[in-house]
Design an enzyme around this catalytic site. Structure first.
Site, PDB file in Angstrom:
ATOM      1  N   LYS A  64      -4.111   7.186   6.370  1.00  0.00           N
ATOM      2  CA  LYS A  64      -2.668   7.055   6.556  1.00  0.00           C
ATOM      3  C   LYS A  64      -2.098   8.199   7.493  1.00  0.00           C
ATOM      4  O   LYS A  64      -2.432   9.371   7.131  1.00  0.00           O
ATOM      5  CB  LYS A  64      -1.930   7.158   5.436  1.00  0.00           C
ATOM      6  N   ASP A  74      -4.401   2.796   8.718  1.00  0.00           N
ATOM      7  CA  ASP A  74      -3.614   2.147   7.836  1.00  0.00           C
ATOM      8  C   ASP A  74      -2.132   2.042   8.788  1.00  0.00           C
ATOM      9  O   ASP A  74      -1.950   2.787   9.081  1.00  0.00           O
ATOM     10  CB  ASP A  74      -3.275   2.665   6.520  1.00  0.00           C
ATOM     11  N   GLN A 124       0.780  -5.929  10.487  1.00  0.00           N
ATOM     12  CA  GLN A 124       1.357  -6.471   9.023  1.00  0.00           C
ATOM     13  C   GLN A 124       2.058  -7.939   9.563  1.00  0.00           C
ATOM     14  O   GLN A 124       3.164  -7.757  10.267  1.00  0.00           O
ATOM     15  CB  GLN A 124       2.298  -5.660   8.410  1.00  0.00           C
ATOM     16  N   ARG A 175      -7.500  -4.785  11.639  1.00  0.00           N
ATOM     17  CA  ARG A 175      -6.973  -5.421  10.123  1.00  0.00           C
ATOM     18  C   ARG A 175      -5.671  -5.991  10.256  1.00  0.00           C
ATOM     19  O   ARG A 175      -4.616  -5.372  10.524  1.00  0.00           O
ATOM     20  CB  ARG A 175      -7.269  -4.248   9.068  1.00  0.00           C
ATOM     21  N   LYS A 216      -0.685  -8.926   4.952  1.00  0.00           N
ATOM     22  CA  LYS A 216       0.778  -9.136   5.031  1.00  0.00           C
ATOM     23  C   LYS A 216       1.613  -8.296   5.021  1.00  0.00           C
ATOM     24  O   LYS A 216       2.684  -8.431   5.734  1.00  0.00           O
ATOM     25  CB  LYS A 216       0.765 -10.006   3.578  1.00  0.00           C
ATOM     26  N   HIS A 227      -6.021 -11.773  -0.275  1.00  0.00           N
ATOM     27  CA  HIS A 227      -6.651 -12.100  -1.755  1.00  0.00           C
ATOM     28  C   HIS A 227      -6.250 -13.398  -1.844  1.00  0.00           C
ATOM     29  O   HIS A 227      -6.071 -14.015  -2.806  1.00  0.00           O
ATOM     30  CB  HIS A 227      -6.314 -11.219  -2.914  1.00  0.00           C
ATOM     31  N   ARG A 246       2.566   1.233  -6.785  1.00  0.00           N
ATOM     32  CA  ARG A 246       2.639   0.206  -5.703  1.00  0.00           C
ATOM     33  C   ARG A 246       1.884  -1.114  -6.117  1.00  0.00           C
ATOM     34  O   ARG A 246       2.517  -2.427  -6.195  1.00  0.00           O
ATOM     35  CB  ARG A 246       2.007   0.644  -4.520  1.00  0.00           C
ATOM     36  N   ARG A 247       0.535  -0.925  -6.723  1.00  0.00           N
ATOM     37  CA  ARG A 247      -0.206  -2.003  -7.065  1.00  0.00           C
ATOM     38  C   ARG A 247       0.584  -2.831  -8.055  1.00  0.00           C
ATOM     39  O   ARG A 247       0.640  -3.984  -7.998  1.00  0.00           O
ATOM     40  CB  ARG A 247      -1.472  -1.583  -7.450  1.00  0.00           C
TER      41      ARG A 247
HETATM   42  P1  FDA Z   1      -0.568 -12.307  -2.299  1.00  0.00           P
HETATM   43  O1  FDA Z   1       0.126 -11.083  -2.665  1.00  0.00           O
HETATM   44  O2  FDA Z   1       0.162 -13.565  -2.127  1.00  0.00           O
HETATM   45  O3  FDA Z   1      -1.974 -12.180  -3.431  1.00  0.00           O
HETATM   46  C1  FDA Z   1      -2.606 -13.477  -3.456  1.00  0.00           C
HETATM   47  C2  FDA Z   1      -3.197 -13.610  -4.794  1.00  0.00           C
HETATM   48  O4  FDA Z   1      -3.998 -12.124  -4.941  1.00  0.00           O
HETATM   49  C3  FDA Z   1      -1.860 -13.333  -5.756  1.00  0.00           C
HETATM   50  O5  FDA Z   1      -1.808 -15.015  -6.151  1.00  0.00           O
HETATM   51  C4  FDA Z   1      -2.713 -12.608  -7.054  1.00  0.00           C
HETATM   52  O6  FDA Z   1      -3.298 -13.584  -7.911  1.00  0.00           O
HETATM   53  C5  FDA Z   1      -3.733 -11.798  -6.491  1.00  0.00           C
HETATM   54  N1  FDA Z   1      -3.266 -10.368  -6.331  1.00  0.00           N
HETATM   55  C6  FDA Z   1      -2.641  -9.921  -5.228  1.00  0.00           C
HETATM   56  N2  FDA Z   1      -2.353  -8.576  -5.373  1.00  0.00           N
HETATM   57  C7  FDA Z   1      -2.855  -8.300  -6.543  1.00  0.00           C
HETATM   58  C8  FDA Z   1      -3.043  -7.295  -7.535  1.00  0.00           C
HETATM   59  N3  FDA Z   1      -2.556  -5.931  -7.128  1.00  0.00           N
HETATM   60  N4  FDA Z   1      -3.499  -7.265  -8.886  1.00  0.00           N
HETATM   61  C9  FDA Z   1      -4.077  -8.355  -9.105  1.00  0.00           C
HETATM   62  N5  FDA Z   1      -3.897  -9.603  -8.331  1.00  0.00           N
HETATM   63  C10 FDA Z   1      -3.579  -9.443  -7.142  1.00  0.00           C
HETATM   64  N6  FDA Z   1      -0.378  -3.244   3.490  1.00  0.00           N
HETATM   65  C11 FDA Z   1       0.346  -2.438   4.331  1.00  0.00           C
HETATM   66  O7  FDA Z   1       1.308  -2.714   4.483  1.00  0.00           O
HETATM   67  N7  FDA Z   1      -0.641  -1.770   5.127  1.00  0.00           N
HETATM   68  C12 FDA Z   1      -1.825  -1.424   5.025  1.00  0.00           C
HETATM   69  O8  FDA Z   1      -2.535  -0.889   5.805  1.00  0.00           O
HETATM   70  C13 FDA Z   1      -2.522  -2.132   4.170  1.00  0.00           C
HETATM   71  N8  FDA Z   1      -4.117  -2.236   4.148  1.00  0.00           N
HETATM   72  C14 FDA Z   1      -4.649  -3.019   3.398  1.00  0.00           C
HETATM   73  C15 FDA Z   1      -6.054  -3.190   3.189  1.00  0.00           C
HETATM   74  C16 FDA Z   1      -6.683  -4.257   2.507  1.00  0.00           C
HETATM   75  C17 FDA Z   1      -8.119  -4.349   2.288  1.00  0.00           C
HETATM   76  C18 FDA Z   1      -5.975  -5.284   1.901  1.00  0.00           C
HETATM   77  C19 FDA Z   1      -6.611  -6.265   1.005  1.00  0.00           C
HETATM   78  C20 FDA Z   1      -4.423  -5.125   1.777  1.00  0.00           C
HETATM   79  C21 FDA Z   1      -4.040  -3.946   2.143  1.00  0.00           C
HETATM   80  N9  FDA Z   1      -2.499  -3.821   2.447  1.00  0.00           N
HETATM   81  C22 FDA Z   1      -1.768  -3.292   3.200  1.00  0.00           C
HETATM   82  C23 FDA Z   1      -1.692  -4.685   1.318  1.00  0.00           C
HETATM   83  C24 FDA Z   1      -1.568  -6.314   1.884  1.00  0.00           C
HETATM   84  O9  FDA Z   1      -0.229  -5.857   3.009  1.00  0.00           O
HETATM   85  C25 FDA Z   1      -0.500  -7.048   0.699  1.00  0.00           C
HETATM   86  O10 FDA Z   1       0.283  -6.190   0.118  1.00  0.00           O
HETATM   87  C26 FDA Z   1      -1.628  -7.446  -0.253  1.00  0.00           C
HETATM   88  O11 FDA Z   1      -2.851  -7.512   0.009  1.00  0.00           O
HETATM   89  C27 FDA Z   1      -1.277  -8.588  -1.172  1.00  0.00           C
HETATM   90  O12 FDA Z   1      -1.132  -9.677  -0.034  1.00  0.00           O
HETATM   91  P2  FDA Z   1      -2.136 -10.928  -0.055  1.00  0.00           P
HETATM   92  O13 FDA Z   1      -2.528 -11.195   1.346  1.00  0.00           O
HETATM   93  O14 FDA Z   1      -3.344 -10.580  -0.874  1.00  0.00           O
HETATM   94  O15 FDA Z   1      -1.334 -12.167  -0.640  1.00  0.00           O
END
Ligand code: FDA
Length: 298
Positions: A91, A125, A154, A175, A178, A218, A279-280
């Protein structure tokens, strides 16, 4: 976010660190680089690649940025001494972006140079929208003379499809996620169907431009749509990869690997795990609710 979820998330800061750690443990590889390298070894044995992230975002002094830079240099050196399949993610605010952009660029350049010497790769990132322009500027400055550096877009930002068009022109390694920060509606999509539509428009733009894409999600729907689009465009699994966070939906990761897709897992580690874990948990109020229940119901 539902009212109850907002309530649960609002209570999180009152939860003792020890309890947060217990519930966050699946999302963080550990406090040390050794812990992180062990996690990478396990992931590699399952067929996944990794990217290592040293936790710690908000710094206020130049020495902290220099210490983070040195930690990344050490990380690259240690990776090179193993046969592990992992690159690194960082970052820019951790390397001094908010202190002095030129100082930050010099720090990141040192890391990207060191990675190039070891045939490794650095992903920058993307942080909140106050950093978007500066982050893209640093990336472009590095990308001019390095092919081992990548950026993140994003999908929730309304501007991102335009940014993708620009980045596609230089075949940047991107990369796509969302987006995790809370942004104003004026600049960010809020509805999940809008965010998914934006996500897929960017995937298509970058696939067609010939960029190498890290599809970070995910979300089954996005993973499935991306897979179908890649088949339609006759892309091989070597032309893009799925990316997921350590500890999140490992079953989805295994099923993607089972289809022959590439998967990279983002492995955070370090002593600054607390803000990352919060955050997670904020993202996943179901888990946060469980944490609070354990706080009050013993
Ligand atoms: P969504 O949030 O809809 O999740 C889909 C499903 O996954 C959910 O229904 C749930 O079941 C499951 N899930 C998601 N998060 C979970 C958790 N914490 N624990 C358990 N289950 C969970 N953002 C950003 O702003 N800058 C960045 O540089 C990055 N880098 C990055 C790298 C990588 C490898 C990933 C996967 C994600 C990021 N992100 C990020 C975070 C990203 O922007 C986003 O907030 C999360 O990935 C959640 O979005 P999803 O696309 O997974 O969908």
């Amino acid at each position: 976010m539902k009212l109850f979820d907002r309530f649960v998330v609002g209570l999180l800061p009152a939860v003792p660190r020890k309890l947060v750690w217990r519930f966050s443990r699946p999302y963080v590889a550990g406090e040390s680089l050794d812990d992180a390298l062990r996690a990478v070894q396990t992931l590699n044995a399952r067929g996944a690649k990794a990217t290592l992230d040293l936790l710690g975002e908000s710094i206020t002094r130049r020495e902290e940025a220099e210490a983070a830079r040195d930690a990344y240099l050490d990380m690259l050196e240690r990776i090179a001494r193993t046969s592990l399949d992992t690159n690194v993610s960082l970052k820019l605010t951790q390397l001094g972006l908010k202190l002095d952009a030129k100082f930050c660029l010099d720090n990141v350049r040192a890391v990207v140079d060191a990675a190039a010497r070891r045939r490794n790769f650095v992903r920058i990132d993307m942080e909140d929208s106050s950093c978007t322009d500066a982050t893209l500027t640093v990336f472009r400055a590095l990308q001019r003379d390095h092919d081992n550096v990548g950026i993140v877009l994003q999908a929730y930002l309304r501007r991102s499809l335009d940014d993708a068009r620009e980045l596609g022109r230089i075949k940047a390694n991107v990369r796509l996620c969302k987006g995790i920060y809370v942004e104003a509606e004026a600049i960010a999509y809020k509805q999940s169907d809008e965010i998914r539509a934006s996500y897929m428009a960017i995937v298509e733009e970058l696939f067609k431009a010939g960029s190498y894409l890290g599809v970070a999600t995910h979300d089954d729907v996005l993973a499935e749509r991306t897979w179908e689009l890649a088949q339609k465009l006759k892309l091989t699994p070597q032309q893009y990869e799925f990316q997921m966070l350590y500890g999140v939906r490992p079953g989805l990761g295994q099923s993607l690997l089972g289809r022959g897709a590439r998967l990279r897992v983002y492995v955070p580690y370090g002593r600054q795990w607390y803000p990352y874990c919060m955050r997670r948990l904020r993202e996943n109020p179901a888990v946060a609710g469980y944490v609070l229940k354990n706080l009050f119901v013993r």
